[in-house]
Motif scaffolding. Structure first.
Motif, mmCIF file in Angstrom:
data_model
loop_
_atom_site.group_PDB
_atom_site.id
_atom_site.type_symbol
_atom_site.label_atom_id
_atom_site.label_comp_id
_atom_site.label_asym_id
_atom_site.label_seq_id
_atom_site.Cartn_x
_atom_site.Cartn_y
_atom_site.Cartn_z
ATOM 1 N N ILE A 124 0.843 -1.198 0.000
ATOM 2 C CA ILE A 124 0.000 0.000 0.000
ATOM 3 C C ILE A 124 0.871 1.238 0.000
ATOM 4 O O ILE A 124 0.636 2.180 -0.741
ATOM 5 C CB ILE A 124 -0.951 -0.021 1.221
ATOM 6 C CG1 ILE A 124 -2.031 -1.079 1.001
ATOM 7 C CG2 ILE A 124 -1.584 1.341 1.449
ATOM 8 C CD1 ILE A 124 -2.867 -1.374 2.229
ATOM 9 N N ARG A 125 1.946 1.203 0.857
ATOM 10 C CA ARG A 125 2.835 2.356 0.944
ATOM 11 C C ARG A 125 3.519 2.606 -0.399
ATOM 12 O O ARG A 125 3.634 3.720 -0.854
ATOM 13 C CB ARG A 125 3.879 2.125 2.040
ATOM 14 C CG ARG A 125 4.438 3.416 2.579
ATOM 15 C CD ARG A 125 5.357 3.160 3.737
ATOM 16 N NE ARG A 125 6.476 2.335 3.335
ATOM 17 C CZ ARG A 125 7.321 1.788 4.184
ATOM 18 N NH1 ARG A 125 7.165 1.937 5.473
ATOM 19 N NH2 ARG A 125 8.315 1.076 3.755
ATOM 20 N N LEU A 126 3.916 1.494 -1.027
ATOM 21 C CA LEU A 126 4.562 1.595 -2.327
ATOM 22 C C LEU A 126 3.614 2.227 -3.335
ATOM 23 O O LEU A 126 3.992 3.124 -4.091
ATOM 24 C CB LEU A 126 4.971 0.198 -2.793
ATOM 25 C CG LEU A 126 6.060 0.143 -3.850
ATOM 26 C CD1 LEU A 126 7.388 0.533 -3.230
ATOM 27 C CD2 LEU A 126 6.155 -1.253 -4.417
ATOM 28 N N SER A 127 2.352 1.790 -3.300
ATOM 29 C CA SER A 127 1.387 2.320 -4.254
ATOM 30 C C SER A 127 1.083 3.782 -3.935
ATOM 31 O O SER A 127 0.855 4.578 -4.835
ATOM 32 C CB SER A 127 0.114 1.487 -4.250
ATOM 33 O OG SER A 127 -0.541 1.607 -3.024
ATOM 34 N N LEU A 128 1.120 4.149 -2.626
ATOM 35 C CA LEU A 128 0.907 5.549 -2.260
ATOM 36 C C LEU A 128 2.042 6.409 -2.781
ATOM 37 O O LEU A 128 1.812 7.507 -3.295
ATOM 38 C CB LEU A 128 0.801 5.692 -0.741
ATOM 39 C CG LEU A 128 -0.567 5.414 -0.146
ATOM 40 C CD1 LEU A 128 -0.523 5.543 1.369
ATOM 41 C CD2 LEU A 128 -1.616 6.355 -0.709
ATOM 42 N N GLU A 129 3.283 5.881 -2.657
ATOM 43 C CA GLU A 129 4.431 6.622 -3.169
ATOM 44 C C GLU A 129 4.313 6.807 -4.677
ATOM 45 O O GLU A 129 4.563 7.895 -5.202
ATOM 46 C CB GLU A 129 5.727 5.887 -2.831
ATOM 47 C CG GLU A 129 6.179 6.136 -1.404
ATOM 48 C CD GLU A 129 7.315 5.226 -0.987
ATOM 49 O OE1 GLU A 129 7.827 4.482 -1.838
ATOM 50 O OE2 GLU A 129 7.678 5.265 0.193
ATOM 51 N N GLY A 130 3.889 5.754 -5.339
ATOM 52 C CA GLY A 130 3.696 5.833 -6.786
ATOM 53 C C GLY A 130 2.627 6.843 -7.139
ATOM 54 O O GLY A 130 2.794 7.648 -8.064
ATOM 55 N N LEU A 131 1.561 6.810 -6.337
ATOM 56 C CA LEU A 131 0.454 7.738 -6.561
ATOM 57 C C LEU A 131 0.921 9.180 -6.360
ATOM 58 O O LEU A 131 0.599 10.071 -7.164
ATOM 59 C CB LEU A 131 -0.669 7.421 -5.573
ATOM 60 C CG LEU A 131 -2.059 7.872 -5.965
ATOM 61 C CD1 LEU A 131 -2.562 7.039 -7.137
ATOM 62 C CD2 LEU A 131 -3.009 7.711 -4.798
ATOM 63 N N ALA A 132 1.718 9.403 -5.300
ATOM 64 C CA ALA A 132 2.238 10.744 -5.026
ATOM 65 C C ALA A 132 3.125 11.216 -6.167
ATOM 66 O O ALA A 132 3.052 12.384 -6.581
ATOM 67 C CB ALA A 132 3.029 10.741 -3.715
ATOM 68 N N PHE A 133 3.920 10.292 -6.693
ATOM 69 C CA PHE A 133 4.804 10.638 -7.808
ATOM 70 C C PHE A 133 3.985 11.039 -9.026
ATOM 71 O O PHE A 133 4.245 12.064 -9.668
ATOM 72 C CB PHE A 133 5.712 9.449 -8.135
ATOM 73 C CG PHE A 133 6.569 9.667 -9.335
ATOM 74 C CD1 PHE A 133 7.652 10.535 -9.265
ATOM 75 C CD2 PHE A 133 6.290 9.033 -10.535
ATOM 76 C CE1 PHE A 133 8.452 10.758 -10.375
ATOM 77 C CE2 PHE A 133 7.081 9.240 -11.644
ATOM 78 C CZ PHE A 133 8.159 10.103 -11.569
ATOM 79 N N ILE A 134 2.960 10.222 -9.328
ATOM 80 C CA ILE A 134 2.101 10.511 -10.481
ATOM 81 C C ILE A 134 1.413 11.856 -10.293
ATOM 82 O O ILE A 134 1.332 12.674 -11.220
ATOM 83 C CB ILE A 134 1.070 9.373 -10.674
ATOM 84 C CG1 ILE A 134 1.781 8.104 -11.178
ATOM 85 C CG2 ILE A 134 -0.015 9.776 -11.654
ATOM 86 C CD1 ILE A 134 0.969 6.844 -11.046
ATOM 87 N N LEU A 135 0.939 12.078 -9.051
ATOM 88 C CA LEU A 135 0.268 13.343 -8.733
ATOM 89 C C LEU A 135 1.210 14.523 -8.945
ATOM 90 O O LEU A 135 0.841 15.544 -9.543
ATOM 91 C CB LEU A 135 -0.204 13.298 -7.281
ATOM 92 C CG LEU A 135 -1.363 14.219 -6.933
ATOM 93 C CD1 LEU A 135 -2.627 13.741 -7.616
ATOM 94 C CD2 LEU A 135 -1.572 14.268 -5.436
ATOM 95 N N ALA A 136 2.467 14.361 -8.480
ATOM 96 C CA ALA A 136 3.458 15.425 -8.640
ATOM 97 C C ALA A 136 3.715 15.701 -10.111
ATOM 98 O O ALA A 136 3.790 16.866 -10.536
ATOM 99 C CB ALA A 136 4.754 15.031 -7.941
ATOM 100 N N VAL A 137 3.812 14.651 -10.899
ATOM 101 C CA VAL A 137 4.043 14.808 -12.339
ATOM 102 C C VAL A 137 2.863 15.530 -12.978
ATOM 103 O O VAL A 137 3.047 16.453 -13.781
ATOM 104 C CB VAL A 137 4.278 13.427 -13.004
ATOM 105 C CG1 VAL A 137 4.229 13.542 -14.519
ATOM 106 C CG2 VAL A 137 5.605 12.837 -12.566
ATOM 107 N N LEU A 138 1.641 15.133 -12.582
ATOM 108 C CA LEU A 138 0.442 15.754 -13.139
ATOM 109 C C LEU A 138 0.388 17.235 -12.772
ATOM 110 O O LEU A 138 0.086 18.082 -13.617
ATOM 111 C CB LEU A 138 -0.818 15.043 -12.618
ATOM 112 C CG LEU A 138 -1.120 13.702 -13.281
ATOM 113 C CD1 LEU A 138 -2.327 13.053 -12.615
ATOM 114 C CD2 LEU A 138 -1.402 13.889 -14.768
#
Ligand SMILES: [Zn+2]
Length: 148
Positions: free
Chosen positions: A84-98
């Motif tokens: 879950i933490r990994l997916s949250l980090e990925g989500l945060a990264f995607i959000l930052a890129v967006l």
């Protein structure tokens, strides 16, 4: 009975078979079945069984099993959390890129709205000392008015 009788051994030794005489006749004729029955009879002899090494039951086995199960459950939960933490980090990264893309788009979409002299005017108003002094005068003007 011409076929081998090895499969009837358990029934034979427990006297659960009606064709006992037939089997014993086959055993007299067949060396293979005879040696099999001999071996198995010796194995099932209580004296032989009591001579076999005994397994000592572990009194802590139930406790160990329970703790092992708990450990595995905990490990699975940890794994789940890490996923879950990994997916949250990925989500945060995607959000930052967006966000970066959106900001970049808004900046690039804003810049064509300025004309070249407008940009120069803004640049001068910030950098040029004359404009700065007039701006300062504008700021200080009300104070002057107070003095007079
Ligand atoms: Zn046989």
């Amino acid at each position: 009975m011409s076929a081998h009788v090895k499969i009837y051994f358990l029934d034979w030794i427990e006297n659960r078979i009606s064709r006992k005489e037939e089997i014993e006749r086959h055993l007299q004729e067949c060396d293979s079945c005879c040696s099999y029955y001999d071996k198995m009879t010796k194995l099932l002899d209580p004296g032989v069984i009591s001579d076999l090494p005994r397994l000592i039951p572990d009194p802590f086995m139930p406790t160990r099993i329970v703790s092992l199960a708990a450990e595995q459950k905990q490990a699975q939960t940890k794994l789940l959390f890490s996923k879950i933490r990994l997916s949250l980090e990925g989500l945060a990264f995607i959000l930052a890129v967006l966000i970066g893309i959106v900001l970049g788009k808004s900046i690039t979409s804003q810049s064509p709205q300025y004309k070249t002299d407008e940009i120069l005017g803004i640049y001068n108003s910030v950098v040029s000392p004359e404009d700065l002094s007039t701006q300062m005068e504008l700021i200080l003007d009300p104070l002057k008015g107070d003095h007079q």
